[in-house]
Design a protein around this motif. Structure first.
Motif, mmCIF file in Angstrom:
data_model
loop_
_atom_site.group_PDB
_atom_site.id
_atom_site.type_symbol
_atom_site.label_atom_id
_atom_site.label_comp_id
_atom_site.label_asym_id
_atom_site.label_seq_id
_atom_site.Cartn_x
_atom_site.Cartn_y
_atom_site.Cartn_z
ATOM 1 N N ARG A 67 48.018 1.157 19.152
ATOM 2 C CA ARG A 67 49.292 0.800 18.509
ATOM 3 C C ARG A 67 49.140 0.336 17.069
ATOM 4 N NH1 ARG A 67 52.215 -2.441 23.478
ATOM 5 N NH2 ARG A 67 52.519 -0.600 24.784
ATOM 6 N N HIS A 68 48.054 -0.386 16.783
ATOM 7 C CA HIS A 68 47.939 -1.044 15.478
ATOM 8 C C HIS A 68 46.695 -0.662 14.684
ATOM 9 C CE1 HIS A 68 51.251 -3.486 16.891
ATOM 10 N NE2 HIS A 68 50.535 -3.843 17.947
ATOM 11 N N GLY A 69 45.779 0.079 15.263
ATOM 12 C CA GLY A 69 44.554 0.458 14.574
ATOM 13 C C GLY A 69 43.428 -0.528 14.805
ATOM 14 N N VAL A 70 42.216 -0.041 14.748
ATOM 15 C CA VAL A 70 41.030 -0.858 15.022
ATOM 16 C C VAL A 70 40.801 -1.921 13.950
ATOM 17 C CG1 VAL A 70 39.290 0.597 13.903
ATOM 18 C CG2 VAL A 70 38.680 -0.711 15.927
ATOM 19 N N ASP A 71 41.299 -1.694 12.757
ATOM 20 C CA ASP A 71 41.068 -2.637 11.661
ATOM 21 C C ASP A 71 41.749 -3.988 11.872
ATOM 22 O OD1 ASP A 71 39.597 -0.669 10.426
ATOM 23 O OD2 ASP A 71 41.300 0.073 9.257
ATOM 24 N N PRO A 79 34.941 -1.985 19.121
ATOM 25 C CA PRO A 79 33.920 -1.220 19.857
ATOM 26 C C PRO A 79 33.016 -0.461 18.902
ATOM 27 C CG PRO A 79 36.062 -0.145 20.000
ATOM 28 C CD PRO A 79 36.278 -1.448 19.300
ATOM 29 N N ASP A 80 31.779 -0.215 19.354
ATOM 30 C CA ASP A 80 30.846 0.590 18.589
ATOM 31 C C ASP A 80 31.462 1.985 18.426
ATOM 32 O OD1 ASP A 80 28.425 2.747 19.077
ATOM 33 O OD2 ASP A 80 27.905 1.153 17.669
ATOM 34 N N PHE A 113 38.062 0.677 27.242
ATOM 35 C CA PHE A 113 38.771 0.675 25.958
ATOM 36 C C PHE A 113 39.476 2.011 25.754
ATOM 37 C CE2 PHE A 113 36.272 -2.943 24.461
ATOM 38 C CZ PHE A 113 37.175 -3.583 23.635
ATOM 39 N N ALA A 114 38.756 3.086 26.023
ATOM 40 C CA ALA A 114 39.308 4.427 25.836
ATOM 41 C C ALA A 114 40.559 4.621 26.679
ATOM 42 C CB ALA A 114 38.262 5.481 26.181
ATOM 43 N N ALA A 115 40.539 4.134 27.920
ATOM 44 C CA ALA A 115 41.719 4.253 28.780
ATOM 45 C C ALA A 115 42.914 3.539 28.157
ATOM 46 C CB ALA A 115 41.418 3.708 30.167
ATOM 47 N N GLY A 116 42.656 2.414 27.537
ATOM 48 C CA GLY A 116 43.736 1.692 26.859
ATOM 49 C C GLY A 116 44.262 2.444 25.652
ATOM 50 N N THR A 117 43.361 3.005 24.864
ATOM 51 C CA THR A 117 43.803 3.741 23.673
ATOM 52 C C THR A 117 44.613 4.975 24.057
ATOM 53 O OG1 THR A 117 41.801 5.096 23.492
ATOM 54 C CG2 THR A 117 41.824 3.012 22.280
ATOM 55 N N LEU A 118 44.328 5.525 25.229
ATOM 56 C CA LEU A 118 45.062 6.700 25.705
ATOM 57 C C LEU A 118 46.276 6.303 26.546
ATOM 58 C CD1 LEU A 118 41.960 8.880 26.582
ATOM 59 C CD2 LEU A 118 43.449 9.096 24.587
ATOM 60 N N ASN A 119 46.578 4.978 26.564
ATOM 61 C CA ASN A 119 47.742 4.426 27.264
ATOM 62 C C ASN A 119 47.770 4.825 28.737
ATOM 63 O OD1 ASN A 119 49.982 2.787 27.331
ATOM 64 N ND2 ASN A 119 51.387 4.410 26.722
ATOM 65 N N TYR A 120 46.585 4.785 29.361
ATOM 66 C CA TYR A 120 46.520 5.087 30.785
ATOM 67 C C TYR A 120 47.300 4.010 31.533
ATOM 68 C CZ TYR A 120 44.770 6.799 35.199
ATOM 69 O OH TYR A 120 44.705 7.332 36.454
ATOM 70 N N PRO A 121 48.094 4.369 32.540
ATOM 71 C CA PRO A 121 48.942 3.394 33.237
ATOM 72 C C PRO A 121 48.151 2.195 33.775
ATOM 73 C CG PRO A 121 49.522 5.613 33.902
ATOM 74 C CD PRO A 121 48.281 5.728 33.066
ATOM 75 N N PHE A 122 48.669 1.008 33.486
ATOM 76 C CA PHE A 122 47.986 -0.248 33.804
ATOM 77 C C PHE A 122 47.629 -0.378 35.280
ATOM 78 C CE2 PHE A 122 48.311 -4.675 35.255
ATOM 79 C CZ PHE A 122 47.237 -5.215 34.562
ATOM 80 N N TRP A 123 48.578 -0.176 36.179
ATOM 81 C CA TRP A 123 48.306 -0.410 37.601
ATOM 82 C C TRP A 123 47.313 0.587 38.161
ATOM 83 C CZ3 TRP A 123 48.773 -4.987 39.180
ATOM 84 C CH2 TRP A 123 49.753 -5.812 38.656
ATOM 85 N N ARG A 124 47.399 1.843 37.746
ATOM 86 C CA ARG A 124 46.411 2.824 38.208
ATOM 87 C C ARG A 124 45.035 2.456 37.673
ATOM 88 N NH1 ARG A 124 48.978 8.529 36.992
ATOM 89 N NH2 ARG A 124 50.891 7.469 36.488
ATOM 90 N N PHE A 125 44.988 2.075 36.400
ATOM 91 C CA PHE A 125 43.737 1.634 35.784
ATOM 92 C C PHE A 125 43.131 0.491 36.591
ATOM 93 C CE2 PHE A 125 41.704 -1.569 33.142
ATOM 94 C CZ PHE A 125 40.715 -0.845 32.504
ATOM 95 N N THR A 126 43.933 -0.517 36.880
ATOM 96 C CA THR A 126 43.451 -1.709 37.570
ATOM 97 C C THR A 126 42.901 -1.374 38.956
ATOM 98 O OG1 THR A 126 45.015 -3.075 36.344
ATOM 99 C CG2 THR A 126 44.106 -4.013 38.366
ATOM 100 N N VAL A 127 43.615 -0.559 39.702
ATOM 101 C CA VAL A 127 43.158 -0.201 41.052
ATOM 102 C C VAL A 127 41.849 0.579 40.999
ATOM 103 C CG1 VAL A 127 43.711 1.221 43.069
ATOM 104 C CG2 VAL A 127 45.437 -0.312 42.109
ATOM 105 N N LEU A 128 41.764 1.560 40.116
ATOM 106 C CA LEU A 128 40.547 2.384 40.033
ATOM 107 C C LEU A 128 39.343 1.559 39.587
ATOM 108 C CD1 LEU A 128 42.149 5.558 38.471
ATOM 109 C CD2 LEU A 128 41.138 5.385 40.755
ATOM 110 N N VAL A 129 39.535 0.723 38.587
ATOM 111 C CA VAL A 129 38.432 -0.107 38.093
ATOM 112 C C VAL A 129 38.004 -1.104 39.172
ATOM 113 C CG1 VAL A 129 37.808 -1.869 36.382
ATOM 114 C CG2 VAL A 129 38.969 0.222 35.658
ATOM 115 N N LEU A 130 38.965 -1.698 39.872
ATOM 116 C CA LEU A 130 38.636 -2.642 40.945
ATOM 117 C C LEU A 130 37.841 -1.957 42.054
ATOM 118 C CD1 LEU A 130 38.858 -5.458 42.224
ATOM 119 C CD2 LEU A 130 41.051 -4.734 43.194
#
Length: 148
Positions: A67-71, A79-80, A113-130
């Protein structure tokens, strides 16, 4: 009281290990299992949830980058660029199943981080990562139990 402080230490180690800060939680997890100072199920749940929470922070930072850029991020939270580009490519190529690998050292943190930058849905992200992170702690617990 010692059990509560042990769980607090586990939560802190697991949370920090899921961020870009250099840390590991596996040794803390196995050490606390070996010490038998806390209930193993409570330890497993604490580690899994706290480690997932650290990845949620990464996802949110990735969303802020999109949304706002890495800077706009403080330098220590950026991130590296090389690993981040690799993670974005990996996530774009393999999609949601790659989030099950968020526990993998070196690649997992930039992947979240990449999932966030690609606006991956929060709840799906959370379940998969958990699922992935709990699976790692379950494997450590099973491995420890087979030798204990």
């Amino acid at each position: 009281m010692a059990g509560l402080s042990s769980l607090g230490g586990m939560a802190l180690a697991a949370f920090v290990a899921a961020t870009l800060l250099p840390a590991q939680s596996e040794a803390v997890f196995v050490g606390l299992l070996a010490a038998k100072s806390v209930d193993p199920l409570a330890l497993f749940l604490t580690a899994s949830i706290a480690n997932t929470a650290g990845s949620i922070l990464n996802w949110w930072l990735g969303l802020m980058i999109a949304r706002h850029g890495v800077d706009r991020l403080p330098a220590r939270l950026r991130p590296d660029p090389k690993r981040f580009a690799q993670a974005q490519g990996f996530f774009a190529r393999f999609g949601w199943p790659s989030l099950l690998l968020a526990w993998v050292p070196i690649v997992g943190d930039p992947l979240t981080f990449a999932a966030g930058t690609l606006n991956y849905p929060f709840w799906r992200f959370t379940v998969l990562v958990l699922i992935g992170k709990a699976g790692r702690y379950a494997a450590l617990w099973a491995g420890w139990a087979s030798f204990a």
